[in-house]
Design a protein around this motif. Structure first.
Motif, mmCIF file in Angstrom:
data_model
loop_
_atom_site.group_PDB
_atom_site.id
_atom_site.type_symbol
_atom_site.label_atom_id
_atom_site.label_comp_id
_atom_site.label_asym_id
_atom_site.label_seq_id
_atom_site.Cartn_x
_atom_site.Cartn_y
_atom_site.Cartn_z
ATOM 1 N N ILE A 32 -28.271 -46.256 -52.032
ATOM 2 C CA ILE A 32 -28.275 -47.954 -52.209
ATOM 3 C C ILE A 32 -26.841 -48.469 -52.171
ATOM 4 O O ILE A 32 -26.365 -47.990 -53.165
ATOM 5 N N ILE A 33 -26.555 -49.207 -51.282
ATOM 6 C CA ILE A 33 -24.994 -49.678 -51.197
ATOM 7 C C ILE A 33 -24.972 -51.076 -51.445
ATOM 8 O O ILE A 33 -25.829 -52.047 -50.653
ATOM 9 N N ASN A 34 -24.476 -51.589 -52.641
ATOM 10 C CA ASN A 34 -24.512 -53.189 -52.828
ATOM 11 C C ASN A 34 -22.794 -53.415 -52.597
ATOM 12 O O ASN A 34 -22.110 -52.820 -53.225
ATOM 13 N N ARG A 35 -22.584 -54.566 -51.759
ATOM 14 C CA ARG A 35 -21.334 -54.573 -51.512
ATOM 15 C C ARG A 35 -20.996 -56.024 -51.203
ATOM 16 O O ARG A 35 -21.658 -57.117 -50.563
ATOM 17 N N HIS A 36 -19.869 -56.605 -51.571
ATOM 18 C CA HIS A 36 -19.338 -57.762 -51.284
ATOM 19 C C HIS A 36 -18.322 -57.723 -50.198
ATOM 20 O O HIS A 36 -17.330 -57.211 -50.112
ATOM 21 N N PHE A 37 -18.790 -58.537 -48.772
ATOM 22 C CA PHE A 37 -18.175 -58.544 -47.854
ATOM 23 C C PHE A 37 -17.152 -59.775 -47.714
ATOM 24 O O PHE A 37 -16.531 -59.952 -46.819
ATOM 25 N N GLY A 38 -17.374 -60.971 -48.523
ATOM 26 C CA GLY A 38 -16.421 -61.895 -48.351
ATOM 27 C C GLY A 38 -17.417 -63.412 -48.863
ATOM 28 O O GLY A 38 -18.681 -63.183 -49.297
ATOM 29 N N GLU A 39 -16.849 -64.464 -48.918
ATOM 30 C CA GLU A 39 -17.564 -65.624 -49.176
ATOM 31 C C GLU A 39 -18.455 -66.300 -47.965
ATOM 32 O O GLU A 39 -18.097 -65.903 -46.761
ATOM 33 N N ALA A 40 -19.573 -66.686 -48.518
ATOM 34 C CA ALA A 40 -20.491 -67.255 -47.252
ATOM 35 C C ALA A 40 -21.248 -68.420 -48.149
ATOM 36 O O ALA A 40 -20.669 -69.553 -48.347
ATOM 37 N N THR A 91 -22.208 -68.493 -50.973
ATOM 38 C CA THR A 91 -21.431 -68.573 -52.458
ATOM 39 C C THR A 91 -20.231 -67.559 -52.426
ATOM 40 O O THR A 91 -20.259 -66.881 -51.509
ATOM 41 N N LYS A 92 -19.331 -67.671 -53.228
ATOM 42 C CA LYS A 92 -18.180 -66.923 -53.451
ATOM 43 C C LYS A 92 -18.303 -65.411 -53.664
ATOM 44 O O LYS A 92 -17.723 -64.710 -53.350
ATOM 45 N N ASP A 93 -19.451 -65.384 -54.326
ATOM 46 C CA ASP A 93 -19.879 -64.059 -55.011
ATOM 47 C C ASP A 93 -20.925 -63.333 -54.324
ATOM 48 O O ASP A 93 -21.096 -62.024 -54.638
ATOM 49 N N ASN A 94 -21.320 -63.841 -53.345
ATOM 50 C CA ASN A 94 -22.562 -63.274 -52.524
ATOM 51 C C ASN A 94 -22.417 -61.766 -52.067
ATOM 52 O O ASN A 94 -21.282 -61.735 -51.673
ATOM 53 N N ILE A 95 -23.365 -60.948 -52.341
ATOM 54 C CA ILE A 95 -22.974 -59.563 -51.895
ATOM 55 C C ILE A 95 -24.370 -59.477 -50.823
ATOM 56 O O ILE A 95 -25.086 -60.190 -50.757
ATOM 57 N N VAL A 96 -24.549 -58.222 -50.347
ATOM 58 C CA VAL A 96 -25.681 -57.837 -49.655
ATOM 59 C C VAL A 96 -25.841 -56.486 -50.129
ATOM 60 O O VAL A 96 -25.094 -55.611 -50.540
ATOM 61 N N SER A 97 -27.207 -55.823 -49.994
ATOM 62 C CA SER A 97 -27.466 -54.483 -50.254
ATOM 63 C C SER A 97 -28.202 -53.902 -49.065
ATOM 64 O O SER A 97 -29.010 -54.381 -48.433
ATOM 65 N N TYR A 98 -27.751 -52.613 -48.661
ATOM 66 C CA TYR A 98 -28.182 -51.810 -47.604
ATOM 67 C C TYR A 98 -28.795 -50.510 -47.943
ATOM 68 O O TYR A 98 -28.191 -49.671 -48.978
ATOM 69 N N ILE A 99 -29.796 -50.127 -47.600
ATOM 70 C CA ILE A 99 -30.519 -49.051 -47.873
ATOM 71 C C ILE A 99 -30.398 -48.144 -46.514
ATOM 72 O O ILE A 99 -31.578 -48.271 -45.709
ATOM 73 N N PRO A 100 -29.516 -47.131 -46.441
ATOM 74 C CA PRO A 100 -29.364 -46.348 -45.053
ATOM 75 C C PRO A 100 -30.621 -45.657 -44.781
ATOM 76 O O PRO A 100 -31.037 -45.631 -43.338
ATOM 77 N N SER A 101 -31.270 -45.130 -45.648
ATOM 78 C CA SER A 101 -32.615 -44.238 -45.017
ATOM 79 C C SER A 101 -33.565 -45.207 -44.463
ATOM 80 O O SER A 101 -34.463 -44.807 -43.806
ATOM 81 N N GLU A 102 -33.595 -46.583 -44.777
ATOM 82 C CA GLU A 102 -34.736 -47.598 -44.403
ATOM 83 C C GLU A 102 -34.013 -48.108 -42.999
ATOM 84 O O GLU A 102 -34.793 -48.930 -42.580
ATOM 85 N N HIS A 103 -32.520 -48.095 -42.950
ATOM 86 C CA HIS A 103 -32.146 -49.171 -41.797
ATOM 87 C C HIS A 103 -31.949 -50.415 -42.287
ATOM 88 O O HIS A 103 -32.318 -51.226 -41.469
ATOM 89 N N LEU A 104 -32.173 -50.654 -43.593
ATOM 90 C CA LEU A 104 -32.573 -52.104 -44.063
ATOM 91 C C LEU A 104 -31.520 -52.656 -44.880
ATOM 92 O O LEU A 104 -30.695 -52.190 -45.689
#
Length: 246
Positions: free
Chosen positions: A158-166, A168-181
């Motif tokens: 599971i990859i949790n990553r901050h790509f930049g502000e949107a 909120t300034k702190d928001n991340i997204v979470s990616y599960i490669p095995s689920e392509h989700l």
């Protein structure tokens, strides 16, 4: 009159209606919590936040299960509903909850995090989320990271990553490669959604941030927004266009 066509037609509609009733898309439903399966291992949890500006708002989170364990992404909006979710995961699905991951510092992401802490379930968030939650007087996640965090659930990453502000300034997204989700949370909008609450947003960077997410994960198949219906990469394209600045 030959009754055979009538019988066949009645059978066809019975099968059709039966199939529809078995595939309502909801595996659990109460006044405070709804759980929607999107794969054998992934489920959206929906709880409801009462707001001044937008009324009662349905808020999405995610549950990912693998090899007898689960990770929850965003909590339900309060402790009571979080307890309800925890019971469903641990008692109905017989999964041990390994962690909860927080998307950003607003209540629709971490309003019930203390329910997890009370059971010694660790919570993960961007360091900026912890800082902002403290400043707002909100519940505080326990384990902070900068930029990127990876968790393993069984053999799956599971990859949790901050790509930049949107949103909120702190928001991340979470990616599960095995689920392509991708659990996008509030940085990602459902199709035809409005811009929503912008009190903590960076509307000038929002499109760039989401475009960077799209570039990083080209094999996405499922995208879950913070509010509204899930979909595919089209949600990223819609969000990019919604906040595109000339």
């Amino acid at each position: 009159m030959n009754s055979k066509p009538t019988i066949l037609l009645a059978f066809f509609f019975a099968v059709l209606l039966g199939c529809k009733s078995q595939n309502t898309g909801i595996t659990y439903n109460s006044e405070t919590l709804k759980i929607i399966p999107i794969s054998k291992k992934s489920f959206i949890h929906v709880s409801y936040l009462q707001t001044d500006d937008f009324g009662k708002v349905a808020c999405n989170g995610l549950i990912y299960m693998n090899e007898g364990e689960a990770v929850v992404f965003d909590t339900p909006v309060d402790i009571e509903t979080s307890d309800e979710l925890i019971d469903w995961i641990t008692k109905t699905k017989k999964q041990s909850i390994k962690a909860v991951v927080i998307n950003h510092f607003h209540d629709d992401c971490l309003g019930g995090v203390e329910a997890f802490h009370q059971l010694n379930i660790p919570s993960y968030a961007n360091h900026k989320t912890i800082e902002l939650a403290k400043r707002e007087g909100n519940a505080i996640p326990q384990i902070g990271f900068d930029g990127k965090n990876e968790l393993m659930l069984g053999k799956q990453k599971i990859i949790n990553r901050h790509f930049g502000e949107a949103h909120t300034k702190d928001n991340i997204v979470s990616y599960i490669p095995s689920e392509h989700l991708l659990f996008g949370g509030c940085p990602v909008k459902s199709l035809n959604a409005t811009k929503g609450y912008l009190g903590d947003a960076n509307i000038n960077e929002w499109s760039n941030t989401v475009n960077n997410i799209k570039i990083a994960y080209p094999d996405l198949k499922i995208v879950i927004p913070g509010h509204g219906d899930y979909g595919d990469v089209e949600l990223l394209d819609y969000t990019i266009s919604l906040f595109k600045t000339e």
